[in-house]
Design a protein around this motif. Structure first.
Motif, PDB file in Angstrom:
ATOM      1  N   TYR A 180       0.841  -1.196   0.000  1.00  0.00           N
ATOM      2  CA  TYR A 180       0.000   0.000   0.000  1.00  0.00           C
ATOM      3  C   TYR A 180       0.881   1.252   0.000  1.00  0.00           C
ATOM      4  N   ASP A 181       1.991   1.212   0.752  1.00  0.00           N
ATOM      5  CA  ASP A 181       2.935   2.336   0.743  1.00  0.00           C
ATOM      6  C   ASP A 181       3.632   2.458  -0.601  1.00  0.00           C
ATOM      7  N   ARG A 182       4.101   1.319  -1.106  1.00  0.00           N
ATOM      8  CA  ARG A 182       4.909   1.340  -2.317  1.00  0.00           C
ATOM      9  C   ARG A 182       4.106   1.755  -3.543  1.00  0.00           C
ATOM     10  N   ALA A 183       2.875   1.232  -3.675  1.00  0.00           N
ATOM     11  CA  ALA A 183       2.075   1.487  -4.866  1.00  0.00           C
ATOM     12  C   ALA A 183       1.307   2.793  -4.792  1.00  0.00           C
ATOM     13  N   GLY A 184       1.092   3.302  -3.576  1.00  0.00           N
ATOM     14  CA  GLY A 184       0.291   4.513  -3.432  1.00  0.00           C
ATOM     15  C   GLY A 184      -1.181   4.175  -3.336  1.00  0.00           C
ATOM     16  N   LYS A 185      -1.946   5.137  -2.869  1.00  0.00           N
ATOM     17  CA  LYS A 185      -3.372   4.898  -2.610  1.00  0.00           C
ATOM     18  C   LYS A 185      -4.128   4.442  -3.850  1.00  0.00           C
ATOM     19  N   GLY A 186      -3.740   4.960  -5.005  1.00  0.00           N
ATOM     20  CA  GLY A 186      -4.456   4.588  -6.223  1.00  0.00           C
ATOM     21  C   GLY A 186      -3.718   3.583  -7.065  1.00  0.00           C
ATOM     22  N   GLY A 187      -2.611   3.070  -6.572  1.00  0.00           N
ATOM     23  CA  GLY A 187      -1.786   2.160  -7.351  1.00  0.00           C
ATOM     24  C   GLY A 187      -2.304   0.727  -7.367  1.00  0.00           C
ATOM     25  N   ASP A 188      -1.735  -0.052  -8.269  1.00  0.00           N
ATOM     26  CA  ASP A 188      -2.100  -1.458  -8.388  1.00  0.00           C
ATOM     27  C   ASP A 188      -1.461  -2.251  -7.250  1.00  0.00           C
ATOM     28  N   GLN A 189      -2.273  -2.875  -6.425  1.00  0.00           N
ATOM     29  CA  GLN A 189      -1.745  -3.608  -5.273  1.00  0.00           C
ATOM     30  C   GLN A 189      -1.163  -4.953  -5.709  1.00  0.00           C
ATOM     31  N   GLY A 190      -1.886  -5.696  -6.554  1.00  0.00           N
ATOM     32  CA  GLY A 190      -1.350  -6.902  -7.163  1.00  0.00           C
ATOM     33  C   GLY A 190      -1.047  -8.042  -6.206  1.00  0.00           C
ATOM     34  N   THR A 261      11.898   6.329  -6.222  1.00  0.00           N
ATOM     35  CA  THR A 261      10.597   5.783  -6.581  1.00  0.00           C
ATOM     36  C   THR A 261       9.504   6.688  -6.032  1.00  0.00           C
ATOM     37  N   TYR A 262       8.292   6.445  -6.466  1.00  0.00           N
ATOM     38  CA  TYR A 262       7.150   7.262  -6.039  1.00  0.00           C
ATOM     39  C   TYR A 262       7.081   7.376  -4.527  1.00  0.00           C
ATOM     40  N   GLN A 263       7.261   6.262  -3.826  1.00  0.00           N
ATOM     41  CA  GLN A 263       7.099   6.231  -2.373  1.00  0.00           C
ATOM     42  C   GLN A 263       8.023   7.205  -1.658  1.00  0.00           C
ATOM     43  N   LYS A 264       9.206   7.421  -2.201  1.00  0.00           N
ATOM     44  CA  LYS A 264      10.220   8.241  -1.524  1.00  0.00           C
ATOM     45  C   LYS A 264      10.100   9.729  -1.824  1.00  0.00           C
ATOM     46  N   GLY A 265       9.218  10.104  -2.744  1.00  0.00           N
ATOM     47  CA  GLY A 265       8.974  11.518  -3.011  1.00  0.00           C
ATOM     48  C   GLY A 265      10.111  12.302  -3.637  1.00  0.00           C
ATOM     49  N   PRO A 266      10.897  11.730  -4.557  1.00  0.00           N
ATOM     50  CA  PRO A 266      12.040  12.456  -5.121  1.00  0.00           C
ATOM     51  C   PRO A 266      11.641  13.714  -5.896  1.00  0.00           C
ATOM     52  N   TYR A 331      20.051  16.710   5.437  1.00  0.00           N
ATOM     53  CA  TYR A 331      19.518  15.495   4.824  1.00  0.00           C
ATOM     54  C   TYR A 331      17.994  15.625   4.764  1.00  0.00           C
ATOM     55  N   VAL A 332      17.412  15.282   3.617  1.00  0.00           N
ATOM     56  CA  VAL A 332      15.971  15.404   3.427  1.00  0.00           C
ATOM     57  C   VAL A 332      15.368  14.055   3.050  1.00  0.00           C
ATOM     58  N   MET A 333      14.302  13.654   3.750  1.00  0.00           N
ATOM     59  CA  MET A 333      13.546  12.452   3.398  1.00  0.00           C
ATOM     60  C   MET A 333      12.081  12.855   3.188  1.00  0.00           C
ATOM     61  N   PRO A 334      11.700  13.156   1.934  1.00  0.00           N
ATOM     62  CA  PRO A 334      10.356  13.664   1.650  1.00  0.00           C
ATOM     63  C   PRO A 334       9.351  12.567   1.280  1.00  0.00           C
ATOM     64  N   SER A 335       9.407  11.428   1.952  1.00  0.00           N
ATOM     65  CA  SER A 335       8.616  10.261   1.564  1.00  0.00           C
ATOM     66  C   SER A 335       7.116  10.534   1.558  1.00  0.00           C
ATOM     67  N   VAL A 336       6.471  10.001   0.537  1.00  0.00           N
ATOM     68  CA  VAL A 336       5.020  10.099   0.420  1.00  0.00           C
ATOM     69  C   VAL A 336       4.351   9.231   1.481  1.00  0.00           C
ATOM     70  N   SER A 337       4.914   8.065   1.712  1.00  0.00           N
ATOM     71  CA  SER A 337       4.414   7.156   2.746  1.00  0.00           C
ATOM     72  C   SER A 337       5.566   6.261   3.161  1.00  0.00           C
ATOM     73  N   GLU A 338       6.065   6.447   4.350  1.00  0.00           N
ATOM     74  CA  GLU A 338       7.255   5.740   4.830  1.00  0.00           C
ATOM     75  C   GLU A 338       6.930   5.008   6.125  1.00  0.00           C
ATOM     76  N   PRO A 339       6.881   3.666   6.098  1.00  0.00           N
ATOM     77  CA  PRO A 339       6.562   2.920   7.313  1.00  0.00           C
ATOM     78  C   PRO A 339       7.448   3.297   8.492  1.00  0.00           C
TER      79      PRO A 339
END
Length: 429
Positions: A180-190, A261-266, A331-339
């Motif tokens: 769920y974190d990696r794919a994002g809220k609208g991403g394919d869970q698979g 990747t998307y999850q890390k918010g680059p 150091y910056v960690m702008p993660s979209v969703s980081e466990p």
């Protein structure tokens, strides 16, 4: 207590924070005199002898034995089928695929009695290796005496389930990151999501690395709240690292270090960099890592005309990572969703102030850091600018951050985990 633990990597051969966390946790369990049997797909021979290591590539599995039938058939949810007939060449494969593998009686036993050589990587055959690993787990669970099973993340969940079914011992599922974190809220869970869900539901207890992750496990995977506890990650050494490396540029350095990747918010880091450079061109930005968004980030940096002030290092490991932290002023960690996110703790160890997103679990233990919403590039740029230009602010976060590290020890995490083990063990008939 004897713990049968399944993981996918172990230092010094790691691709991310999972291996580092396993290393720290095992060291913590050793501190509390727990005996750990650690199973990994492939050992390289230079691992520190902290556990009774089992190299899955050395375990011989006879796929015709009855004990493997249920395990093999239950792996269909991995979307793996007859293409995984073990150790058959092209001609043999064509000969046998018209039959149901486990119900044949006219095939020579030696065809199926083999070791599987795991790559230990995250390549194109990853799903196949996950399935094979589960079959090996069945054998290991029979070979090794143990009181509890502990599986780390989705890669090891099928192995944990298989071991539980063969031994009847309680299973702890440790969730370090979710699909769920990696794919994002609208991403394919698979299928990865399905494997995670199967492991979490089959587990007798679930350990989440943050309250943020616990919430996701409960709400998005349907796990009962009473079954999920939080054990934050820690650091191997809380002392501040005094590096002797010197910057070779006069400008201040701001670093993003992680998967691109998307999850890390680059992308948010790139946009914030532009805003900072518009105010002060005497800054250099570094994006260290690799991932599917790398090319897009390179293109965006070019579009914004920051090519001479923005550097891409590729994937770093070992001493190069330490040197990068040491050279950084922020150091910056702008993660979209980081466990969780161990990287900010490592940055603090190098006396580097950090900016983290409010959407990251590490913020639950690292209180003395600047926290912004990942999408708020204006706030991110303002925070970067302040840390670069106001020494008193930077010094304050360095000092307070180093004090917080002293509380984050793996032996403290392990002590809480031992309590979980003991409660599960006491429930055993």
């Amino acid at each position: 207590m004897k713990v049968l633990m399944f993981g996918w990597e172990f230092p010094p051969h790691i691709s991310g924070g999972l291996g580092t966390a396993c290393y720290g946790l095992i060291k913590g369990l050793n501190h509390h005199n727990q005996e750990v049997i650690f199973v990994v797909p492939k050992l390289w021979g230079d691992e520190e002898p902290l556990a009774d290591f089992v190299n899955a590539s050395d375990v011989e599995v006879d796929y015709r034995e009855k004990k493997f039938i249920d395990t093999w058939q239950n792996l269909t949810y991995l979307e793996i089928n007859s293409y995984l007939v073990p150790y058959l060449g092209p001609e043999e494969f064509e000969k046998y695929t018209d039959y149901t593998l486990h119900h044949r009686s006219d095939i020579d036993e030696t065809v199926f009695s083999n070791k599987y050589q795991f790559s230990g990587k995250y390549g194109k055959n990853l799903m196949e290796e996950v399935a094979r690993y589960a079959l090996v787990a069945t054998q290991v669970a029979r070979m090794k005496d143990h009181d509890v099973i502990h599986a780390h993340d989705w890669l090891a969940y099928p192995a944990g389930i298989a071991a539980k079914e063969i031994s009847g011992k309680p299973l702890v599922a440790h969730i370090h990151a979710t699909q769920y974190d990696r794919a994002g809220k609208g991403g394919d869970q698979g299928p990865v999501y399905e494997m995670e869900k199967a492991g979490l539901l089959a587990a007798d207890h679930v350990v989440a690395v943050s309250h943020l992750t616990r919430k996701i496990v409960i709400e998005k995977y349907g796990v009962h709240p009473d079954k999920v506890s939080v054990l934050h990650n820690a650091v191997l050494d809380a002392s501040i690292i005094e590096s002797k490396i010197k910057k070779k540029v006069p400008e201040k350095i701001v670093t993003f270090l992680g998967r691109i990747t998307y999850q890390k918010g680059p992308e948010y880091f790139v946009e914030a960099a532009k805003k900072v450079l518009d105010r002060d061109p005497n800054v250099r930005f570094v994006m260290a890592g690799s991932g599917d968004l790398l090319n897009r980030m390179v293109e965006r940096v070019a579009e914004l005309g920051m090519g001479t002030k923005f550097h891409f290092t590729g994937f770093l490991k070992g001493q190069d990572v330490d040197d990068m932290y040491a050279m950084s002023d922020v150091y910056v960690m702008p993660s979209v969703s980081e466990p969780f996110g161990i990287a900010p703790l490592e940055a603090v160890r190098h006396n580097t102030p950090v900016i983290i997103s409010k959407q990251s679990g590490v913020g639950e233990v690292l209180r003395n850091a600047i926290k912004i919403d990942f999408w708020d590039v204006d706030a991110m740029a303002d925070a970067i600018f302040a840390l670069l230009h106001y020494e008193s602010i930077s010094r304050m976060f360095k000092e307070l951050g180093s004090q917080e590290l002293k509380k984050l020890k793996w032996e403290h995490v392990a002590a809480k985990l031992v309590t979980v083990y003991e409660k599960l063990h006491q429930k055993q008939p």
